[in-house]
Design an enzyme around this catalytic site. Structure first.
Site, PDB file in Angstrom:
ATOM      1  N   GLY A 169     -47.372 -15.032 -46.409  1.00  0.00           N
ATOM      2  CA  GLY A 169     -46.485 -15.261 -47.547  1.00  0.00           C
ATOM      3  C   GLY A 169     -45.917 -14.002 -48.168  1.00  0.00           C
ATOM      4  O   GLY A 169     -45.503 -14.023 -49.326  1.00  0.00           O
ATOM      5  N   SER A 170     -45.840 -12.901 -47.406  1.00  0.00           N
ATOM      6  CA  SER A 170     -45.318 -11.673 -48.014  1.00  0.00           C
ATOM      7  C   SER A 170     -43.817 -11.804 -48.310  1.00  0.00           C
ATOM      8  O   SER A 170     -43.334 -11.261 -49.314  1.00  0.00           O
ATOM      9  CB  SER A 170     -45.596 -10.450 -47.139  1.00  0.00           C
ATOM     10  OG  SER A 170     -44.861 -10.509 -45.943  1.00  0.00           O
ATOM     11  N   ARG A 183     -43.181 -23.743 -37.286  1.00  0.00           N
ATOM     12  CA  ARG A 183     -42.810 -24.943 -36.526  1.00  0.00           C
ATOM     13  C   ARG A 183     -41.293 -25.055 -36.445  1.00  0.00           C
ATOM     14  O   ARG A 183     -40.600 -24.708 -37.410  1.00  0.00           O
ATOM     15  CB  ARG A 183     -43.388 -26.203 -37.183  1.00  0.00           C
ATOM     16  CG  ARG A 183     -44.876 -26.279 -36.976  1.00  0.00           C
ATOM     17  CD  ARG A 183     -45.523 -27.347 -37.804  1.00  0.00           C
ATOM     18  NE  ARG A 183     -46.957 -27.111 -37.755  1.00  0.00           N
ATOM     19  CZ  ARG A 183     -47.776 -27.629 -36.836  1.00  0.00           C
ATOM     20  NH1 ARG A 183     -47.305 -28.460 -35.934  1.00  0.00           N
ATOM     21  NH2 ARG A 183     -49.056 -27.329 -36.828  1.00  0.00           N
ATOM     22  N   HIS A 234     -36.152 -13.585 -39.136  1.00  0.00           N
ATOM     23  CA  HIS A 234     -36.763 -13.339 -37.828  1.00  0.00           C
ATOM     24  C   HIS A 234     -36.952 -11.831 -37.655  1.00  0.00           C
ATOM     25  O   HIS A 234     -36.041 -11.056 -37.971  1.00  0.00           O
ATOM     26  CB  HIS A 234     -35.855 -13.904 -36.725  1.00  0.00           C
ATOM     27  CG  HIS A 234     -36.449 -13.730 -35.372  1.00  0.00           C
ATOM     28  ND1 HIS A 234     -37.464 -14.537 -34.898  1.00  0.00           N
ATOM     29  CD2 HIS A 234     -36.211 -12.809 -34.392  1.00  0.00           C
ATOM     30  CE1 HIS A 234     -37.808 -14.132 -33.685  1.00  0.00           C
ATOM     31  NE2 HIS A 234     -37.062 -13.084 -33.364  1.00  0.00           N
ATOM     32  N   GLY A 267     -30.927 -24.799 -32.426  1.00  0.00           N
ATOM     33  CA  GLY A 267     -31.491 -23.831 -31.482  1.00  0.00           C
ATOM     34  C   GLY A 267     -32.663 -23.075 -32.094  1.00  0.00           C
ATOM     35  O   GLY A 267     -32.929 -23.190 -33.292  1.00  0.00           O
TER      36      GLY A 267
HETATM   37  C1  GRF Z   1     -42.185 -12.546 -40.862  1.00  0.00           C
HETATM   38  O1  GRF Z   1     -42.355 -11.438 -40.030  1.00  0.00           O
HETATM   39  C2  GRF Z   1     -40.948 -13.307 -40.485  1.00  0.00           C
HETATM   40  O2  GRF Z   1     -39.974 -12.515 -39.893  1.00  0.00           O
HETATM   41  C3  GRF Z   1     -41.455 -14.310 -39.490  1.00  0.00           C
HETATM   42  O3  GRF Z   1     -42.739 -14.649 -39.932  1.00  0.00           O
HETATM   43  C4  GRF Z   1     -43.296 -13.563 -40.671  1.00  0.00           C
HETATM   44  C5  GRF Z   1     -43.787 -14.121 -41.977  1.00  0.00           C
HETATM   45  O4  GRF Z   1     -44.558 -13.204 -42.684  1.00  0.00           O
HETATM   46  N1  GRF Z   1     -40.559 -15.432 -39.387  1.00  0.00           N
HETATM   47  P1  GRF Z   1     -45.006 -13.547 -44.173  1.00  0.00           P
HETATM   48  O5  GRF Z   1     -45.827 -14.831 -44.115  1.00  0.00           O
HETATM   49  O6  GRF Z   1     -43.771 -13.709 -44.995  1.00  0.00           O
HETATM   50  O7  GRF Z   1     -45.847 -12.385 -44.588  1.00  0.00           O
END
Ligand code: GRF
Length: 209
Positions: free
Chosen positions: A17-18, A98, A116, A150
């Protein structure tokens, strides 16, 4: 406390959850003119739920059902129902592990964003930082994009580059990418909340650029 803002965010995550913390902080400081209306997770006890509850934001675990990589029909209905009931304007995926399908995408078409950890279209899918290391690229980064049917494929809203150093380990590279994510994601969500971006085919246009 539920959002009193007009523009309401529904945030979905499975992990630490950062990114949620960065976005919730930006909402609290006014950098993002929106409020967090609901946080949902498919993982009970995930960091994102803990962070949300610490901030007194509405947060719920919803069981994802019988599949490993997507929501089953009941779960999809429960997620969509909760988000509609919370009257969210934008769904923010923050480490939600998911793939979203049919009913969910139809319910919130054009209103779901994701982050991403690579410069898409390079390295979609899992462990993008490892893919970058394996490929030997010298620059990687992160991408915020709209979600379509996608995987990591919808129109790109924003990207931020990150150098890959010769002696990077997966951990050192992920940390640098996370720092970039925590800057980029709030900026993109703020622009959407302010109505400052429009989508023209595959192109996302920022009115202030
Ligand atoms: C992040 O690196 C994001 O790019 C990917 O999942 C990770 C989530 O990290 N989709 P956090 O839970 O927000 O720390």
């Amino acid at each position: 406390m539920a959002s009193e803002h007009k523009f309401r965010l529904g945030i979905l995550g499975s992990g630490k959850g950062s990114n949620f913390v960065a976005i919730a902080g930006a909402c609290a400081s006014g950098e993002i003119p929106a409020g967090v209306a609901l946080v949902l997770s498919d993982v009970e006890g995930s960091g994102i739920l803990t962070h949300a509850r610490e901030r007194n934001l509405p947060a719920r675990f919803i069981s994802p059902g019988k599949f490993r990589t997507k929501l089953d029909e009941d779960a999809e209905r429960a997620f969509v129902g909760a988000l509609q009931e919370a009257r969210v304007d934008l769904i923010v995926l923050a480490g939600f592990m998911r793939v979203l399908k049919g009913e969910f995408l139809r319910a919130f078409e054009g209103r779901i964003v994701n982050i991403h950890p690579s410069l898409l279209p390079s390295f979609p899918g899992l462990a993008a930082w490892q893919q970058a290391l394996d490929h030997g690229v010298k620059v990687t980064g992160c991408t915020v994009h709209f979600v379509d049917a996608g995987v990591d494929a919808g129109p790109i809203i924003g990207q931020q580059t990150v150098p890959v150093r010769d002696h990077d380990t997966p951990d050192s590279l992920i940390q640098r990418i996370h720092t970039a994510e925590h800057e980029l994601y709030p900026k993109c969500v703020a622009a959407i909340a302010r109505g400052e971006i429009s989508v023209q085919g595959r192109r996302v246009v920022w009115k202030k650029n």
